[in-house]
Design an enzyme around this catalytic site. Structure first.
Site, short mmCIF file in Angstrom:
data_model
loop_
_atom_site.label_atom_id
_atom_site.label_comp_id
_atom_site.label_asym_id
_atom_site.label_seq_id
_atom_site.Cartn_x
_atom_site.Cartn_y
_atom_site.Cartn_z
N LYS A 22 0.83 -1.21 0.00
CA LYS A 22 0.00 0.00 0.00
C LYS A 22 0.87 1.27 0.00
O LYS A 22 0.58 2.22 -0.70
CB LYS A 22 -0.94 0.00 1.21
CG LYS A 22 -2.08 -0.99 1.07
CD LYS A 22 -2.97 -0.99 2.29
CE LYS A 22 -4.11 -1.98 2.11
NZ LYS A 22 -5.05 -1.96 3.23
N ARG A 64 9.05 -6.04 8.69
CA ARG A 64 9.49 -7.36 9.14
C ARG A 64 8.52 -7.88 10.21
O ARG A 64 7.82 -7.12 10.87
CB ARG A 64 10.92 -7.31 9.71
CG ARG A 64 11.09 -6.40 10.95
CD ARG A 64 11.09 -7.22 12.21
NE ARG A 64 11.12 -6.46 13.45
CZ ARG A 64 10.05 -6.10 14.13
NH1 ARG A 64 8.85 -6.37 13.69
NH2 ARG A 64 10.16 -5.46 15.28
N VAL A 65 8.50 -9.21 10.33
CA VAL A 65 7.77 -9.81 11.46
C VAL A 65 8.86 -10.17 12.46
O VAL A 65 9.90 -10.73 12.10
CB VAL A 65 6.97 -11.05 11.01
CG1 VAL A 65 6.37 -11.77 12.20
CG2 VAL A 65 5.87 -10.62 10.05
N ASP A 112 4.90 -4.80 18.66
CA ASP A 112 5.67 -4.66 17.42
C ASP A 112 5.98 -6.01 16.78
O ASP A 112 7.02 -6.17 16.14
CB ASP A 112 6.96 -3.87 17.67
CG ASP A 112 7.92 -4.58 18.60
OD1 ASP A 112 7.47 -5.44 19.38
OD2 ASP A 112 9.13 -4.28 18.55
N ARG A 167 8.59 0.02 8.58
CA ARG A 167 9.46 1.18 8.77
C ARG A 167 9.41 2.08 7.56
O ARG A 167 9.58 1.61 6.42
CB ARG A 167 10.90 0.69 9.01
CG ARG A 167 11.84 1.81 9.40
CD ARG A 167 13.17 1.26 9.87
NE ARG A 167 13.03 0.50 11.10
CZ ARG A 167 13.92 -0.41 11.51
NH1 ARG A 167 14.98 -0.67 10.77
NH2 ARG A 167 13.73 -1.06 12.65
N SER A 195 19.63 6.33 25.03
CA SER A 195 20.64 5.72 24.16
C SER A 195 21.05 6.65 23.01
O SER A 195 22.08 6.46 22.38
CB SER A 195 20.07 4.43 23.56
OG SER A 195 18.90 4.71 22.80
N HIS A 223 7.23 6.55 16.52
CA HIS A 223 6.53 5.26 16.46
C HIS A 223 5.01 5.45 16.57
O HIS A 223 4.55 6.18 17.43
CB HIS A 223 6.96 4.34 17.61
CG HIS A 223 8.39 3.92 17.53
ND1 HIS A 223 8.95 2.97 18.34
CD2 HIS A 223 9.40 4.30 16.70
CE1 HIS A 223 10.22 2.80 18.03
NE2 HIS A 223 10.52 3.61 17.04
N GLU A 264 3.29 -1.94 14.44
CA GLU A 264 4.05 -0.76 14.83
C GLU A 264 4.68 -0.14 13.59
O GLU A 264 5.38 -0.82 12.84
CB GLU A 264 5.17 -1.12 15.82
CG GLU A 264 5.91 0.15 16.27
CD GLU A 264 7.09 -0.11 17.18
OE1 GLU A 264 6.95 0.11 18.38
OE2 GLU A 264 8.14 -0.55 16.67
N GLU A 320 23.49 1.10 15.94
CA GLU A 320 23.40 0.91 17.40
C GLU A 320 22.75 -0.42 17.74
O GLU A 320 23.15 -1.09 18.69
CB GLU A 320 22.63 2.09 18.00
CG GLU A 320 22.76 2.20 19.50
CD GLU A 320 21.56 1.72 20.25
OE1 GLU A 320 21.53 1.88 21.46
OE2 GLU A 320 20.63 1.16 19.62
P1 0O2 Z 1 13.62 -5.50 17.02
O1 0O2 Z 1 14.78 -6.35 16.70
O2 0O2 Z 1 13.51 -4.31 16.15
O3 0O2 Z 1 12.35 -6.27 17.09
P2 0O2 Z 1 8.65 0.28 25.92
O4 0O2 Z 1 8.25 -0.89 26.74
O5 0O2 Z 1 7.51 1.03 25.31
O6 0O2 Z 1 9.67 1.17 26.57
P3 0O2 Z 1 9.16 -1.29 23.57
O7 0O2 Z 1 7.95 -2.11 23.83
O8 0O2 Z 1 10.41 -2.03 23.21
O9 0O2 Z 1 9.52 -0.33 24.74
O10 0O2 Z 1 8.73 -0.31 22.43
P4 0O2 Z 1 9.60 0.72 21.63
O11 0O2 Z 1 10.40 1.57 22.54
O12 0O2 Z 1 8.63 1.40 20.74
O13 0O2 Z 1 10.62 -0.19 20.82
C1 0O2 Z 1 10.20 -0.92 19.76
C2 0O2 Z 1 11.30 -1.01 18.73
O14 0O2 Z 1 11.87 0.28 18.52
C3 0O2 Z 1 12.48 -1.87 19.12
O15 0O2 Z 1 12.24 -3.22 18.92
C4 0O2 Z 1 13.55 -1.31 18.20
O16 0O2 Z 1 13.34 -1.75 16.86
C5 0O2 Z 1 13.27 0.17 18.26
N1 0O2 Z 1 14.02 0.79 19.36
C6 0O2 Z 1 13.53 1.24 20.53
N2 0O2 Z 1 14.54 1.74 21.28
C7 0O2 Z 1 15.67 1.60 20.57
C8 0O2 Z 1 17.05 1.97 20.81
O17 0O2 Z 1 17.43 2.51 21.84
N3 0O2 Z 1 17.95 1.67 19.82
C9 0O2 Z 1 17.57 1.07 18.65
N4 0O2 Z 1 18.52 0.82 17.74
N5 0O2 Z 1 16.30 0.72 18.40
C10 0O2 Z 1 15.36 0.99 19.34
P5 0O2 Z 1 13.15 -4.33 19.62
O18 0O2 Z 1 12.26 -5.33 20.22
O19 0O2 Z 1 14.13 -3.70 20.53
O20 0O2 Z 1 14.00 -4.96 18.47
#
Ligand code: 0O2
Length: 277
Positions: A23, A46-47, A73, A78, A115, A121, A140, A155
């Protein structure tokens, strides 16, 4: 404990990611067709891997029966933009869509994470139609600039390498890089109008040339080779002038010529039909 059919659970999430990527790609095409600047530069999705879901469930103490509600998520899309300003436009587009219902916003651009992470989001609800009927799931959507994405990807790899315990010297470099990304995005915003103009004009030239070439090709069926050669020579002459206004003028003029030839060939076709009757 019941057997968990992970791939069955994740199938609707895969469908949602595929559908939404398609879409957004169509949306990009639509902007291009209308010659408008598109705030979306790139779309990926991605899943979440089963390992990553299990890790998050453990970290947040989520039980299996709450997994689909609380891990928001599992399906991730993205959207990468060129400029910071585009992020807000994309967020508006998403919030106005009838197929996505925004339930939560996490604005890590205004509220940068410790960080150094910056991204916008949107947690949304999206309905997929499975063979068992409609299913509403969480998706997400992460919106960020190319520079923010570069930092986050790097990172993320380091977090993985050091299992969340990034050494101080690397952390300091990452913090410096995060500040450099803010400066880079703001420098790019300062010349945004000029970059947009340049890109639009190159896209416009591309589509004018495509149009002209198709029209000339169509003319082959309607008039003599000699005539088409003359028209084609004129096109190369105008093209070499490298003047956009001239190219537009030639494009419009060629359109009129093609319409006249088409009307003539229709009349000839009607005449032939009458003679046959
Ligand atoms: P992957 O490998 O992408 O699946 P919260 O409980 O709300 O504080 P939550 O549930 O992790 O945190 O939600 P948030 O903060 O929206 O994060 C969701 C995704 O955002 C993460 O998925 C990352 O993809 C990205 N993200 C969030 N914080 C960071 C960060 O500090 N650095 C980077 N590089 N990415 C970040 P996952 O599960 O971490 O990983």
């Amino acid at each position: 404990m019941d057997i968990i059919l992970w791939h069955q659970i994740l199938a609707p999430y895969e469908m949602a990611v595929d559908e939404l990527i398609l879409k957004f790609h169509h949306m990009k095409d639509e902007y291009a067709r209308y010659g408008k600047y598109c705030p979306i530069e790139q779309v990926t999705g991605r899943v979440k891997s089963i390992t990553s879901i299990l890790e998050k469930m453990q970290k947040k103490n989520v039980s299996m029966d709450r997994m689909e509600d609380e891990i928001e998520d599992i399906a991730g899309v993205r959207i990468i933009c060129q400029f910071v300003e585009d992020i807000e436009r994309v967020a508006q587009i998403i919030s106005r869509r009838s197929d996505l219902r925004v339930t939560e916003i996490k604005d890590y651009i205004r509220n940068q994470k410790e960080s150094g992470y910056r991204s916008y989001h949107m947690i949304t609800k999206y309905v997929v139609n499975t063979i068992n009927g409609p299913k509403e799931i969480n998706v997400e959507i992460q919106i960020r600039t190319m520079a923010m994405d570069f930092w986050a990807t790097t990172e993320h790899s380091l977090q993985y390498k050091y299992q969340g315990k990034i050494p101080e010297r690397v952390g300091t470099r990452l913090a410096n890089a995060a500040n450099a990304i803010i400066s880079l995005d703001s420098e790019m915003s300062a010349v945004r109008e000029e970059i947009m103009d340049a890109q639009l004009s190159s896209k416009m030239k591309y589509s004018l040339v495509e149009d002209i070439v198709s029209t000339i090709e169509n003319l082959y069926t309607m008039t003599t080779t000699r005539e088409v050669e003359k028209i084609q020579d004129e096109f190369y002459r105008v093209y070499q002038e490298d003047n956009m206004e001239e190219l537009i003028r030639y494009h419009d003029q060629l359109d009129l010529i093609a319409q006249a030839y088409k009307a003539q060939s229709n009349r000839q076709g009607d005449g032939r039909k009458k003679n046959e009757e």
